[in-house]
Write an enzyme that holds these catalytic residues in place. Structure first.
Site, short mmCIF file in Angstrom:
data_model
loop_
_atom_site.label_atom_id
_atom_site.label_comp_id
_atom_site.label_asym_id
_atom_site.label_seq_id
_atom_site.Cartn_x
_atom_site.Cartn_y
_atom_site.Cartn_z
N PRO A 283 0.82 -1.21 0.00
CA PRO A 283 0.00 0.00 0.00
C PRO A 283 0.86 1.27 0.00
CG PRO A 283 0.10 -0.90 2.20
CD PRO A 283 0.86 -1.86 1.32
N GLY A 284 0.39 2.28 -0.65
CA GLY A 284 1.08 3.57 -0.67
C GLY A 284 0.10 4.66 -0.27
N TYR A 325 -4.35 14.52 -12.97
CA TYR A 325 -5.45 13.53 -12.98
C TYR A 325 -6.81 14.19 -12.81
CZ TYR A 325 -1.38 10.80 -11.37
OH TYR A 325 -0.14 10.25 -11.22
N CYS A 351 2.91 29.49 -14.96
CA CYS A 351 2.43 30.04 -16.23
C CYS A 351 1.73 29.00 -17.10
CB CYS A 351 3.61 30.65 -16.98
SG CYS A 351 4.91 29.44 -17.21
N1 LLP Z 1 2.96 -1.39 -6.00
C1 LLP Z 1 3.26 -1.04 -7.27
C2 LLP Z 1 3.98 -2.00 -8.13
C3 LLP Z 1 2.88 0.22 -7.76
O1 LLP Z 1 3.18 0.56 -9.00
C4 LLP Z 1 2.21 1.12 -6.91
C5 LLP Z 1 1.81 2.45 -7.39
C6 LLP Z 1 1.93 0.71 -5.58
C7 LLP Z 1 2.32 -0.55 -5.17
C8 LLP Z 1 1.23 1.59 -4.60
O2 LLP Z 1 -0.05 1.90 -5.02
P1 LLP Z 1 -1.08 2.68 -4.06
O3 LLP Z 1 -1.35 1.80 -2.89
O4 LLP Z 1 -0.44 3.95 -3.65
O5 LLP Z 1 -2.26 2.90 -4.93
N2 LLP Z 1 0.68 9.27 -8.86
C9 LLP Z 1 -0.57 8.59 -8.82
C10 LLP Z 1 -0.44 7.19 -8.28
C11 LLP Z 1 0.56 6.35 -9.02
C12 LLP Z 1 0.72 4.96 -8.46
C13 LLP Z 1 1.83 4.23 -9.07
N3 LLP Z 1 2.06 2.91 -8.56
C14 LLP Z 1 -1.56 9.42 -8.03
O6 LLP Z 1 -1.19 10.47 -7.50
O7 LLP Z 1 -2.73 9.08 -7.95
#
Ligand code: LLP
Length: 709
Positions: A283-284, A325, A351
Site C-alpha cells: 500500500p502507498g 489527474y 504560467c
Molecule cells: N505497487 C506497485 C507496483 C505500484 O506501482 C504502486 C503504485 C503501488 C504498489 C502503490 O499503489 P497505491 O497503494 O499507492 O495505490 N501518482 C498517482 C499514483 C501512481 C501509483 C503508481 N504505482 C496518483 O497520485 O494518484
C-alpha cells in the site's frame, strides 16, 4: 481536524501557528494519522502470514521512512534512489521488494548486492539480467513474476496498470511458459507472483476478479509442479478524497465511499487458501494520503470576467495531482470568516492554465493573505513535485504528540544553480576536448568536512569534473587555511576510476600525498553517506587498491605496508645518536621506539629528522611510539606537508603497528593511542585494516565567484 474559535486545528495544533513559524507554502504531516492508517491495513490482514511493504513512491521523506521502518514494516521500491532511501530509512533488506518495468542493470546489481528479499520481475529479458548479475555475486536471487491479468481497475487511465495495453508485467497467457523457462536458470528462483492492478481503486469488483484470477493461477501452476510461496497483491487501495476524516475523525460520522482496508483484505482472504503462502501487500496512498496536507497562502484574490480566483503561493510544481489527474482535493481555510461561501477557482502562480487545485468550488469567503489547507496530500505530493518555473521545492513539517518538527527544509537557491557549470567543456563526437575550460567565474563547489580522530578533511566529489581548469595547488592551499577559509589538514578529491573510485590526497600546502589512512576512513564515510547508490567497496589511490568494510556505519579501510622498505637506521641529530626504523605504509615513516611521548621537545627533534639529508629529496614523517600494554601503544607523529605535529596519522599508526609487531613482538590487533583518539589496526587474511572514530562535521559549498584560481 476541526475549527476552534474559527481557527483550524489538526489535533491540538493550530495550523496557522506553524505557518507563522515556517512561512508558506509547506507540507504538513501528522504522525498518529499515518500510524493509524498503517495499523488499519496491517490488522485487516491479521491471521495470514504477510509482509506489508510500504510503496515508497507515495512519500519518500527520509524521516517518515524511518518512522515506518521503526514500526516494523517493509518497503516496495521502484528505483535505485528509492532503494537507497529505504536502506537509509532503516528498512531491513529482507523486507524490501523491488518493482519497476525498466530496472537498469546498475539498479538490479544494487538490489542484489544489498540482499533485498526479491524482485518483482516484469519481463523475460529482465529475468535474464537478474540471473546474470546474481551469478556474478554467486547468489540465487528470489523473484516474483509480475503478471498482467487484464483486469480493469476502474480508476484513472494513468494509474491503470493491470489491463491489456499497459506496459506492466508479463501478459498472463505467457506466464506459464516463463515459469518453465525460469526453472532452467541457475541463479534465479521464482518464488511467487505479483499483481498490481492500479491505484486509487475504490470498488470491490476489480479486486474480486483479481482474487479469482490468483486462485485459478495457483491451482494451474502448482498442478504443474511450480510452488508459489509468495503472493504479492500489490497496492492500489483507494481513499475517499471527498470525505477526508474517516481515519482521523469520528466527528464527521460520514460513511466512506471507498472500499475499506478490511473489505480489501477479505476479498483476497475468502477467495483463497493461503495457509502455505506468504502474502505481500504494497500500500502507498491508503497509508499516507490522509496524513498530509499542504498549507498555502492566497496571494491575490482576483475577479476576471465575473469569475473569482484565489491565486495561491503553491503551484502545480508543488502538487500535481489536480493538474495531472483532475483529482479532487478538499480545501479548507485556516481561518473561517463567517458562513458565506462563494464560487472560486483556486489556482497557483505557474504560467500554465492547468495550474489549479480546484475549479468552480464553493469555498468560504477569504481575503488576500489568508491561508488555505489542501487536504489528503500526504501521498504523491512532495515526492512528485518539481522545480518547474525554477521554483524552490517546499519544506515538510511533521506533527507528533502536539509538537512539530521540520523534516525537510525548503530548497535553497544554491540547489537551483549547483551542478550547472556556466562555462563548460565542449566535446567533439570523437570524444576529444575542443575548447579549453576557461576561468570559472561563478563556480560553486560542494564539499563535505569530515573529522577522523582529530584530522580534518575537506572532501570534494570531482567525478563530474567540477574542478576542471582550476589551479588545484592554489585552490587547495587556500581551502586548507584556517581563519581565512574552511581550514583542513588536507583535501581529498574523488575521481571517476575505470571501475572503482580513484582518490587523490592533497596536503595543506597544495602538494599531493600518496596516501592518508585517516583520510581514507573519512572518505569511506563520505561515500557511505552521499554516494552509496553507486559505491564500490574498493578505492584506488596512488599507493594501491584499498578494500573498505563497514561495521554498522563505522568504516574499516585496508592499508599497506611495503615491507621491502623496512630498514634500521641510526641518525646523528644534535650530536646524539637516534635509532629508528624506516618503513613505508603508503608514505614514508621513520619510527622511533621508547622515547618519552610526553616530552615537549619531541617535535623539534622530529623536524630535524624530517629534513635530514638521509631522506632527501622527499623527506619523511616521524613517529615516536611507546608500549603501554600488551595490545596498546602510544604515538606522536610529525607530518610532512603539514610540517607540524598532527593529532593523529593513519599511515603513522600502521607504520607503528608494523614496528610494534616486528620489534616489540606485540600481537594483532593493536590499539594505537594518538592525541586525537584511538585507532585500531588489525590483520585479516594477511590484509591490514585501520579503524577508529570518524564523523561528518558539515556540508557546504565553496563560492569561488570572487576568488581567482
Ligand atoms: N505497487 C506497485 C507496483 C505500484 O506501482 C504502486 C503504485 C503501488 C504498489 C502503490 O499503489 P497505491 O497503494 O499507492 O495505490 N501518482 C498517482 C499514483 C501512481 C501509483 C503508481 N504505482 C496518483 O497520485 O494518484
Amino acid at each position: 481536524m476541526k475549527y476552534i474559535d474559527s481557527d483550524l486545528y489538526w489535533g491540538k495544533v493550530k495550523v496557522k501557528d506553524i505557518a507563522k513559524l515556517v512561512g508558506t507554502p509547506f507540507y504538513l504531516y501528522k504522525y498518529d494519522v499515518i500510524n493509524r492508517a498503517f495499523k488499519k491495513v496491517d490488522n485487516a490482514f491479521e491471521g495470514i502470514e504477510h509482509i506489508l511493504c510500504y510503496a515508497l513512491k507515495a512519500n519518500s521523506n527520509l524521516f517518515i521512512l524511518k518512522m515506518i521502518s521503526q514500526w516494523g514494516y517493509g518497503a516496495e521500491v521502484v528505483s535505485g534512489g528509492e532503494l537507497l532511501l529505504a536502506l537509509k530509512g532503516g528498512f531491513k533488506p529482507e523486507k524490501i521488494v523491488f518493482s519497476g518495468s525498466g530496472k537498469s542493470e546498475t539498479e538490479i546489481e544494487y538490489g542484489i548486492k544489498n540482499n533485498i528479499l526479491l524482485f518483482n520481475a516484469e519481463s523475460w529479458k529482465e529475468i535474464l539480467i537478474i540471473n546474470k548479475i546474481s551469478k556474478k555475486y554467486k547468489k540465487i536471487q528470489k523473484i516474483l513474476i509480475r503478471i498482467n491479468p487484464d483486469i480493469n481497475p476502474e480508476t484513472h487511465r494513468y494509474t491503470t496498470t493491470g489491463l491489456k495495453g499497459e506496459k506492466f508485467g508479463i501478459e498472463w497467457k505467457k506466464v506459464p511458459e516463463v515459469l518453465t523457462k525460469t526453472k532452467l536458470l541457475s541463479n534465479v528462483k521464482t518464488v511467487g507472483i505479483h499483481i498490481h492492478l492500479g491505484s486509487q481503486i475504490v470498488k470491490k469488483e476489480p479486486f474480486i476478479m483479481c482474487a479469482n484470477f490468483i486462485k485459478k493461477f495457483i491451482k494451474t501452476a502448482e498442478s504443474s509442479g511450480i510452488k508459489l510461496k509468495y503472493i504479492n497483491i500489490g497496492g492500489g487501495l483507494g481513499i475517499d478524497y471527498e470525505n477526508d476524516f474517516p481515519i482521523s475523525d469520528k466527528v464527521s460520522g460520514k460513511k466512506e465511499k471507498a472500499l475499506t482496508a478490511k473489505e480489501w483484505a477479505d476479498t483476497f482472504i475468502y477467495k483463497n487458501n493461503w495457509r502455505d503462502k506468504i502474502l505481500i501487500i504494497e500500500p502507498g496512498r491508503f497509508v499516507m494520503a490522509k496524513g498530509g496536507i499542504i498549507v498555502t497562502k492566497i496571494l491575490y484574490k482576483k475577479r476576471s470576467f465575473g469569475k473569482i480566483f484565489y491565486i495561491v503561493d503553491a503551484g502545480m510544481n508543488d502538487f500535481i495531482r489536480p493538474s495531472l489527474y483532475n483529482a479532487y482535493h478538499n480545501i479548507m481555510p485556516l481561518q473561517k470568516r463567517g458562513e458565506k461561501q462563494i464560487n472560486v477557482d483556486v489556482v497557483g502562480p505557474i504560467c500554465e492554465s492547468g495550474d489549479f487545485f480546484a475549479k468552480n468550488r464553493n469555498l468560504p469567503v477569504q481575503k488576500n493573505g489568508d491561508l488555505l489547507a489542501i487536504l489528503s496530500a500526504g501521498a504523491y505530493g512532495r515526492c512528485f513535485s518539481s522545480n518547474y518555473n525554477s521554483r524552490l521545492r517546499i519544506p515538510e513539517i511533521l506533527i507528533k504528540n502536539n509538537k512539530t518538527a521540520i523534516i525537510r527544509h525548503k530548497e535553497s537557491a544554491n540547489e537551483l544553480i549547483n551542478n550547472q557549470p556556466i562555462e563548460t567543456i565542449w566535446i567533439d563526437l570523437k570524444g576529444k576536448q575542443t575548447t579549453k575550460f576557461l576561468k570559472n567565474k561563478n563556480l560553486s563547489i560542494p564539499f563535505g568536512k569530515f573529522s577522523a580522530t582529530g584530522n580534518d578533511f575537506i572532501i570534494i566529489d570531482n567525478r563530474e569534473n567540477i574542478l576542471k581548469g582550476l589551479n588545484l595547488k592554489n585552490l587547495f592551499s587556500y581551502i586548507c587555511q584556517r581563519k581565512t577559509s574552511a581550514g583542513a589538514d588536507g583535501v581529498i578529491v574523488i575521481e571517476k576510476g575505470e571501475k572503482k573510485y580513484r582518490v587523490s590526497f592533497y596536503n595543506p600546502d597544495g602538494s599531493t600525498a600518496e596516501s592518508c589512512g585517516n583520510g581514507l576512513r573519512a572518505l569511506a564515510l563520505f561515500l557511505m553517506k552521499h554516494n552509496t547508490l553507486f559505491s564500490e567497496q574498493i578505492i584506488e589511490s596512488k599507493d594501491g587498491i584499498h578494500e573498505i568494510k563497514f561495521q554498522g556505519n563505522k568504516p574499516k579501510v585496508q592499508m599497506f605496508i611495503f615491507k621491502k622498505s623496512f630498514k634500521e637506521k641510526t641518525l646523528l641529530i644534535d650530536n646524539k645518536k637516534i635509532k629508528g626504523y624506516i618503513i613505508n605504509s603508503g608514505v614514508p615513516h621513520f619510527v622511533i621506539l621508547g622515547k618519552n611521548t610526553e616530552d615537549p621537545k619531541l617535535m623539534d627533534t622530529a623536524k630535524k629528522i624530517r629534513f635530514n639529508s638521509v631522506f632527501e629529496p622527499f623527506g619523511t614523517n616521524v613517529d615516536f611510539i611507546k608500549k603501554i600494554k600488551t595490545d596498546k601503544i602510544m604515538i606522536r607523529t610529525y607530518e610532512r606537508g603539514v610540517e607540524a605535529e598532527t593529532l593523529s596519522c593513519g599511515t603513522g599508526a600502521v607504520a607503528a603497528y608494523y614496528i610494534a609487531r616486528k620489534i616489540l613482538k606485540l600481537k594483532s590487533p593493536i590499539k594505537v593511542i594518538t592525541k586525537g583518539g584511538e585507532l585500531i589496526i588489525s590483520e585479516e587474511k594477511g590484509k591490514i585494516f585501520l579503524s577508529g572514530e570518524v564523523k561528518e562535521v558539515y556540508q557546504g559549498v565553496f563560492n569561488l565567484a570572487d576568488i581567482q584560481f
